[in-house]
Structures are given as structure tokens and as C-alpha cells.
Scaffold this motif. Sequence first.
Motif, PDB file in Angstrom:
ATOM      1  N   ASP A 117       0.813  -1.211   0.000  1.00  0.00           N
ATOM      2  CA  ASP A 117       0.000   0.000   0.000  1.00  0.00           C
ATOM      3  C   ASP A 117       0.852   1.269   0.000  1.00  0.00           C
ATOM      4  O   ASP A 117       0.312   2.376  -0.031  1.00  0.00           O
ATOM      5  CB  ASP A 117      -0.913   0.008   1.233  1.00  0.00           C
ATOM      6  N   VAL A 118       2.182   1.110   0.028  1.00  0.00           N
ATOM      7  CA  VAL A 118       3.103   2.255   0.093  1.00  0.00           C
ATOM      8  C   VAL A 118       3.742   2.404  -1.292  1.00  0.00           C
ATOM      9  O   VAL A 118       4.768   1.801  -1.597  1.00  0.00           O
ATOM     10  CB  VAL A 118       4.164   2.052   1.188  1.00  0.00           C
ATOM     11  N   ILE A 119       3.116   3.218  -2.128  1.00  0.00           N
ATOM     12  CA  ILE A 119       3.475   3.320  -3.540  1.00  0.00           C
ATOM     13  C   ILE A 119       4.169   4.659  -3.806  1.00  0.00           C
ATOM     14  O   ILE A 119       3.629   5.720  -3.474  1.00  0.00           O
ATOM     15  CB  ILE A 119       2.215   3.179  -4.409  1.00  0.00           C
ATOM     16  N   PRO A 120       5.380   4.638  -4.389  1.00  0.00           N
ATOM     17  CA  PRO A 120       6.166   5.864  -4.541  1.00  0.00           C
ATOM     18  C   PRO A 120       5.457   7.011  -5.247  1.00  0.00           C
ATOM     19  O   PRO A 120       5.724   8.172  -4.954  1.00  0.00           O
ATOM     20  CB  PRO A 120       7.377   5.383  -5.363  1.00  0.00           C
ATOM     21  N   VAL A 121       4.572   6.702  -6.182  1.00  0.00           N
ATOM     22  CA  VAL A 121       3.926   7.776  -6.934  1.00  0.00           C
ATOM     23  C   VAL A 121       3.109   8.697  -6.022  1.00  0.00           C
ATOM     24  O   VAL A 121       2.820   9.845  -6.381  1.00  0.00           O
ATOM     25  CB  VAL A 121       3.037   7.170  -8.052  1.00  0.00           C
ATOM     26  N   TYR A 122       2.768   8.237  -4.825  1.00  0.00           N
ATOM     27  CA  TYR A 122       2.001   9.056  -3.890  1.00  0.00           C
ATOM     28  C   TYR A 122       2.882  10.039  -3.103  1.00  0.00           C
ATOM     29  O   TYR A 122       2.357  10.893  -2.390  1.00  0.00           O
ATOM     30  CB  TYR A 122       1.270   8.170  -2.883  1.00  0.00           C
ATOM     31  N   PHE A 123       4.212   9.906  -3.176  1.00  0.00           N
ATOM     32  CA  PHE A 123       5.117  10.671  -2.320  1.00  0.00           C
ATOM     33  C   PHE A 123       5.683  11.912  -2.994  1.00  0.00           C
ATOM     34  O   PHE A 123       5.781  11.969  -4.228  1.00  0.00           O
ATOM     35  CB  PHE A 123       6.309   9.801  -1.903  1.00  0.00           C
ATOM     36  N   ASP A 124       6.123  12.867  -2.150  1.00  0.00           N
ATOM     37  CA  ASP A 124       7.002  13.908  -2.665  1.00  0.00           C
ATOM     38  C   ASP A 124       8.427  13.350  -2.614  1.00  0.00           C
ATOM     39  O   ASP A 124       8.658  12.235  -2.146  1.00  0.00           O
ATOM     40  CB  ASP A 124       6.864  15.207  -1.870  1.00  0.00           C
ATOM     41  N   GLU A 125       9.399  14.118  -3.083  1.00  0.00           N
ATOM     42  CA  GLU A 125      10.760  13.587  -3.197  1.00  0.00           C
ATOM     43  C   GLU A 125      11.340  13.179  -1.852  1.00  0.00           C
ATOM     44  O   GLU A 125      11.961  12.118  -1.729  1.00  0.00           O
ATOM     45  CB  GLU A 125      11.677  14.605  -3.880  1.00  0.00           C
ATOM     46  N   ALA A 126      11.147  13.991  -0.831  1.00  0.00           N
ATOM     47  CA  ALA A 126      11.718  13.686   0.477  1.00  0.00           C
ATOM     48  C   ALA A 126      11.132  12.388   1.045  1.00  0.00           C
ATOM     49  O   ALA A 126      11.866  11.551   1.590  1.00  0.00           O
ATOM     50  CB  ALA A 126      11.469  14.843   1.440  1.00  0.00           C
ATOM     51  N   ALA A 127       9.832  12.217   0.927  1.00  0.00           N
ATOM     52  CA  ALA A 127       9.194  11.008   1.455  1.00  0.00           C
ATOM     53  C   ALA A 127       9.596   9.778   0.659  1.00  0.00           C
ATOM     54  O   ALA A 127       9.760   8.687   1.224  1.00  0.00           O
ATOM     55  CB  ALA A 127       7.679  11.179   1.438  1.00  0.00           C
ATOM     56  N   GLU A 128       9.777   9.940  -0.645  1.00  0.00           N
ATOM     57  CA  GLU A 128      10.196   8.793  -1.453  1.00  0.00           C
ATOM     58  C   GLU A 128      11.615   8.372  -1.096  1.00  0.00           C
ATOM     59  O   GLU A 128      11.914   7.179  -0.984  1.00  0.00           O
ATOM     60  CB  GLU A 128      10.101   9.122  -2.948  1.00  0.00           C
ATOM     61  N   ARG A 129      12.494   9.342  -0.890  1.00  0.00           N
ATOM     62  CA  ARG A 129      13.855   9.024  -0.461  1.00  0.00           C
ATOM     63  C   ARG A 129      13.832   8.293   0.893  1.00  0.00           C
ATOM     64  O   ARG A 129      14.548   7.312   1.093  1.00  0.00           O
ATOM     65  CB  ARG A 129      14.683  10.297  -0.324  1.00  0.00           C
ATOM     66  N   ALA A 130      13.015   8.786   1.809  1.00  0.00           N
ATOM     67  CA  ALA A 130      12.961   8.196   3.145  1.00  0.00           C
ATOM     68  C   ALA A 130      12.471   6.755   3.091  1.00  0.00           C
ATOM     69  O   ALA A 130      12.991   5.879   3.796  1.00  0.00           O
ATOM     70  CB  ALA A 130      12.057   9.037   4.044  1.00  0.00           C
ATOM     71  N   ASN A 131      11.468   6.490   2.255  1.00  0.00           N
ATOM     72  CA  ASN A 131      10.950   5.136   2.112  1.00  0.00           C
ATOM     73  C   ASN A 131      12.012   4.205   1.536  1.00  0.00           C
ATOM     74  O   ASN A 131      12.197   3.073   2.009  1.00  0.00           O
ATOM     75  CB  ASN A 131       9.714   5.142   1.214  1.00  0.00           C
ATOM     76  N   LEU A 132      12.720   4.666   0.526  1.00  0.00           N
ATOM     77  CA  LEU A 132      13.785   3.876  -0.083  1.00  0.00           C
ATOM     78  C   LEU A 132      14.879   3.566   0.927  1.00  0.00           C
ATOM     79  O   LEU A 132      15.302   2.411   1.077  1.00  0.00           O
ATOM     80  CB  LEU A 132      14.365   4.627  -1.283  1.00  0.00           C
TER      81      LEU A 132
END
Length: 285
Positions: A117-132
Motif C-alpha cells: 500500500d506504500v506506492i512511490p507515486v504518492y510521495f514527494d521527493e523527500a518522502a520517497e527518499r525516506a521510504n527507499l
Amino acid sequence: MSSEARITRLGDDFRWPGGRRLAVIFNIAYEAWSDGQAPGIGPMGNVLKPGFFDTNAHSWASFGLVRGIHRLLAIAQKHGIRTSVMVNGVICERDPATVRQLADLGHEIVNHSWGMDVIPVYFDEAAERANLERNHALLKTTAGVAPIGWISPRGTGSAISSRLLAEAGYLHHGDVNDDDRPYVMDFGGRRIVGIPLTMDVNDLPTCVRYGQGPRHMLDTFADTFAAMRAEPAPLMLDVTAHTHVMGRPSGAWVYDEIMRRVKACDDVWICTREQMARHVLANTR
């Protein structure tokens, strides 16, 4: 680093090791959802009213961690095939022993975000980096091996996912579907291979979205495999089994049979996504 990628696609004269034209990757999707979340699809088909937790879909998907992963791993071990296993970070908390077992058995661990349920397209850049970064650290600590490949849940990265992955040192990702062979994306000197997540032989769309029985996937594989072996160009084929779909006895035999058929063909290179990425990077500029 440039935000735009320079794309290098493989020519018709490119070959896999041994001069082979066809490469086959066996994927295992070892998936889970965040706490309190359930998949949007389940075996009953009809969706519940908004705001109600789908216990049926949640229980159905949980089969993958309980039984499915172990059945599919046993099949791969029987054939001596190393697979590429998509692993959600949340599984490192729920079943760390199995995540470590994957690495110990020599399978490739592919970073698959925190949960389905945690899909990168939903994130801004900072949140996507943090998830990765969060999932990279979890997988490295749990498995003892740092992942160098990524596939987003749903195969849906953001518009900047490829660049962020290249910056993080990843060698490949599967959030592409625009080719039938891998290609190199160069972000200012940081190269990453886009390896298509092909859907031709994939149990989730076959059995869940289209409602076909497992044997249909075997028939589709046979037709696709024959067509690809006859092509003069260098091609790749994914064979994907989800632990909560084909990890059941009703479908696992198909994965077993496909492995048996592919292994019998000496003109096919069986590889992991990491092996494919390294071969492409070593043989392209």
C-alpha cells in the motif's frame, strides 16, 4: 546529477551469455501490507463498502507469508534456480528468518517498498527518499545483503524514481513496461538498468484480474516462450509467481512445470535481475 536520463536501448545484435537470444527470469513476489491495511482485491471479487476492513482479502493475502513463500522456494531449490524475490520492508519485522533464508539460499532480494500500500507515486521527493532508505537498511540488516534492485508495488514508481534509485547506487529497477528487453538509463554518469516487469506470464493478472485458472498461465507461457525463441532479437521473459496466489498447491505446480521446461532448453539463459543488469552494464556504453 541530471534529472533527465540518457537512454541506451539494446540493438538486435546484443546477446546474452553464450550467444543466447532469450533470457528468462523467475520472480517471486513475497508481499505484505502495512498494519491495518488489506489488498484492494481478493478472491471474492466484489469490493466492500468504503471504511470497512476486508478481513477476507487480508487473510487471503497473508497465506503468502505462512505457506506460499516456502512452497515456491522449495520448487526453486528442486530445480537449482536462483530467483529474484520482491520483498516488502514490513516482512523484515514479521518474518525475518525467511528473509535471511532467501539470501542464504542465493536468491536475489529486490527492494519492494515498505508495504504493498506504500506506492512511490504518492510521495514527494523527500518522502520517497525516506521510504527507499528505510527499506534498504531493513533488508540489508535482516538479510545480510544490501539490495541493488527495486520494483515498486504495482510496478508504479514516481516520475523521479529512476533518478533517485540511480543516486542511491541501485543497478536496476522494474518500473518500466516500454520495451521487451532491458535498457540503460544514464543520469549524469549514474547508470541504472530498466528491466521490464513483463506481464505475459504473471499469475496476478492471469488468475485474479482476468479470472483464469492456473493452467491458462502454463498455456500462455508455452505460446510466449515458443514465439520468443523464434525471434532473431535479444529478448527477456519474466515468469512471476505471487506467494499468496501461485504459492498454493492449485497453482504452484505451474511454476514447477515452467521451470522444468525452461531448464531443458540450453539456448536460454536463466538469470536473476541482478545478473541481467550486470551483464547489460558490462556490455553497453
